[in-house]
Design an enzyme around this catalytic site. Structure first.
Site, PDB file in Angstrom:
ATOM      1  N   MET A 100      86.123  41.881  51.272  1.00  0.00           N
ATOM      2  CA  MET A 100      87.355  42.011  50.782  1.00  0.00           C
ATOM      3  C   MET A 100      87.744  42.515  49.850  1.00  0.00           C
ATOM      4  O   MET A 100      89.036  43.221  49.337  1.00  0.00           O
ATOM      5  CB  MET A 100      88.058  40.549  50.718  1.00  0.00           C
ATOM      6  CG  MET A 100      88.037  39.632  51.695  1.00  0.00           C
ATOM      7  SD  MET A 100      89.046  40.259  53.119  1.00  0.00           S
ATOM      8  CE  MET A 100      90.478  39.954  52.266  1.00  0.00           C
ATOM      9  N   ILE A 109      82.795  38.428  57.126  1.00  0.00           N
ATOM     10  CA  ILE A 109      83.234  38.875  56.005  1.00  0.00           C
ATOM     11  C   ILE A 109      83.075  38.037  54.777  1.00  0.00           C
ATOM     12  O   ILE A 109      82.867  36.754  55.026  1.00  0.00           O
ATOM     13  CB  ILE A 109      84.563  39.600  56.190  1.00  0.00           C
ATOM     14  CG1 ILE A 109      85.063  40.686  55.155  1.00  0.00           C
ATOM     15  CG2 ILE A 109      85.719  38.462  56.213  1.00  0.00           C
ATOM     16  CD1 ILE A 109      86.316  41.412  55.229  1.00  0.00           C
ATOM     17  N   CYS A 110      83.153  38.459  53.746  1.00  0.00           N
ATOM     18  CA  CYS A 110      82.993  37.691  52.403  1.00  0.00           C
ATOM     19  C   CYS A 110      83.788  38.511  51.365  1.00  0.00           C
ATOM     20  O   CYS A 110      84.618  39.502  51.894  1.00  0.00           O
ATOM     21  CB  CYS A 110      81.444  37.333  51.923  1.00  0.00           C
ATOM     22  SG  CYS A 110      80.616  38.744  51.338  1.00  0.00           S
ATOM     23  N   GLN A 111      83.437  38.615  50.233  1.00  0.00           N
ATOM     24  CA  GLN A 111      84.080  38.937  49.310  1.00  0.00           C
ATOM     25  C   GLN A 111      83.600  40.415  49.035  1.00  0.00           C
ATOM     26  O   GLN A 111      84.237  41.376  48.636  1.00  0.00           O
ATOM     27  CB  GLN A 111      84.015  38.036  47.655  1.00  0.00           C
ATOM     28  CG  GLN A 111      85.102  38.765  46.591  1.00  0.00           C
ATOM     29  CD  GLN A 111      86.501  38.765  47.186  1.00  0.00           C
ATOM     30  OE1 GLN A 111      87.171  37.738  47.756  1.00  0.00           O
ATOM     31  NE2 GLN A 111      87.484  39.850  46.660  1.00  0.00           N
ATOM     32  N   GLY A 114      80.342  41.328  50.496  1.00  0.00           N
ATOM     33  CA  GLY A 114      79.064  41.755  51.643  1.00  0.00           C
ATOM     34  C   GLY A 114      78.076  41.050  51.325  1.00  0.00           C
ATOM     35  O   GLY A 114      77.053  41.192  52.350  1.00  0.00           O
TER      36      GLY A 114
END
Length: 118
Positions: free
Chosen positions: A114, A85-87, A89
């Site tokens: 996120m 996961i990141c902010q 995608g």
């Protein structure tokens, strides 16, 4: 005319390369992530910067920034699923592709990241 056609072909190729799914990388929404979190055999990583991670993160996701991931893949098992996961995608998709190139078998990218986690 030919130059315009070449530009259009290049743009289409670029968009396909950028946004097409990659074989061996599953894409899930954050709503589907909740079920994955229950599986203790899964490995989870958050590839955002340490500052972003401190602001808000999901319990059970250790922070391995994308810039450090190539040197840190030894911490992960290639035989177990890795959920990234990141902010938004985008970085997690880059991380997923990197893991795939390094021989990881089961990789899941959280699309929307996120930004869509509730």
């Amino acid at each position: 005319m030919i130059i315009n056609a070449l530009i259009i072909v290049f743009l289409l190729w670029f968009l396909c390369q950028r946004f097409a799914t990659v074989k061996g990388i599953q894409q899930i929404a954050t709503t589907e992530l909740k079920a994955k979190l229950k599986n203790k055999d899964n490995q989870f990583i958050d590839v955002r910067t340490p500052h972003e991670f401190r602001t808000k993160h999901i319990k059970g996701f250790p922070n391995i920034p994308l810039s450090e991931l190539p040197a840190q893949t030894g911490q992960l098992s290639k035989d177990r699923e890795v959920v990234v996961i990141c902010q938004s995608g985008m970085r997690s998709m880059k991380a997923s592709k990197l893991l795939k190139k390094q021989g990881f078998i089961s990789i899941t990218n959280v699309k929307g990241g996120m930004n869509t986690w509730r």
